[in-house]
Design a protein around this motif. Sequence first.
Motif, PDB file in Angstrom:
ATOM      1  N   TYR A 196      27.786 -15.873  -8.817  1.00  0.00           N
ATOM      2  CA  TYR A 196      29.266 -16.114  -7.911  1.00  0.00           C
ATOM      3  C   TYR A 196      27.666 -16.962  -6.972  1.00  0.00           C
ATOM      4  O   TYR A 196      28.848 -17.409  -5.784  1.00  0.00           O
ATOM      5  N   MET A 197      27.429 -17.368  -7.476  1.00  0.00           N
ATOM      6  CA  MET A 197      26.358 -18.058  -5.704  1.00  0.00           C
ATOM      7  C   MET A 197      26.934 -19.068  -5.674  1.00  0.00           C
ATOM      8  O   MET A 197      26.956 -20.536  -6.533  1.00  0.00           O
ATOM      9  N   ALA A 198      26.934 -19.560  -4.251  1.00  0.00           N
ATOM     10  CA  ALA A 198      27.098 -20.987  -4.116  1.00  0.00           C
ATOM     11  C   ALA A 198      26.111 -21.721  -4.382  1.00  0.00           C
ATOM     12  O   ALA A 198      25.257 -21.479  -3.979  1.00  0.00           O
ATOM     13  N   PRO A 199      26.500 -23.239  -4.429  1.00  0.00           N
ATOM     14  CA  PRO A 199      24.923 -24.241  -5.009  1.00  0.00           C
ATOM     15  C   PRO A 199      24.170 -23.787  -3.603  1.00  0.00           C
ATOM     16  O   PRO A 199      23.088 -24.070  -3.893  1.00  0.00           O
ATOM     17  N   GLU A 200      24.775 -23.783  -2.213  1.00  0.00           N
ATOM     18  CA  GLU A 200      23.276 -23.977  -1.826  1.00  0.00           C
ATOM     19  C   GLU A 200      22.495 -23.101  -1.044  1.00  0.00           C
ATOM     20  O   GLU A 200      21.423 -22.626  -0.604  1.00  0.00           O
TER      21      GLU A 200
END
Length: 244
Positions: A196-200
């Motif tokens: 679920y982690m965003a790219p940043e």
Amino acid sequence: HSCTSGSGSGLPFLVQRTVARQITLNECVGKGRYGEVWRGQWQGESVAVKIFSSRDEKSWFRETEIYNTVLLRHENILGFIASDMTSRNSSTQLWLITHFHEMGSLYDYLQLSTLDASSCLRMALSIASGLAHLHVEIFGTQGKPAISHRDLKSKNILVQKNGQCCIADLGLAVMHFQDTNELDVGNNPKVGTKRYMAPEVLDDSIQMDCFESFKRVDIWALGLVLWELARRTVSNGQCTFHTT
């Protein structure tokens, strides 16, 4: 519960210590790297008792801290009752006691059930409402700082009997106080769930000193949860499975 403290969401500290001793543990309903969740009995009512493993003490401490200092009563945030450090079987256990939702996590629910369009929308709106309540700062004596969840996922969302959902697991949450621009990140080195982690977050380019960055990370995770809802929703008599 009518006996609540002025600032937090649960019972006053001294009462919390009493509550833990009054609970009977009935059955284990979930296990994970954090520890276990049990269905317990307190004053004739079912409650959920999350028992943290000793290596996850910082998550327990953070969740306890947030629930006890912040007004978080909202129909789409898991209801907090008490927190305690108790001794059982000659070992110390870290307990977080909350309302019990027998339908379990959204993740488990979607493994076994399909949704119609109105159920999907009801769940989606309730999750968005809970997250919006976390993100907004409310001023005044009954107020709350803005909070970013940082680990939003279907396993951290519970399904309620009324078809709505509530957000749980605030062990990685970040608080922001607008008047002082203070960002309270807590003291937990763990950083969410990769899926679920965003790219940043994945490439370590997130601005850790900017609260808006943490809110955006939550919205990315919310988008993935909405996708999970949509892929289990029956449309025109069909439920299309996507595995990508």
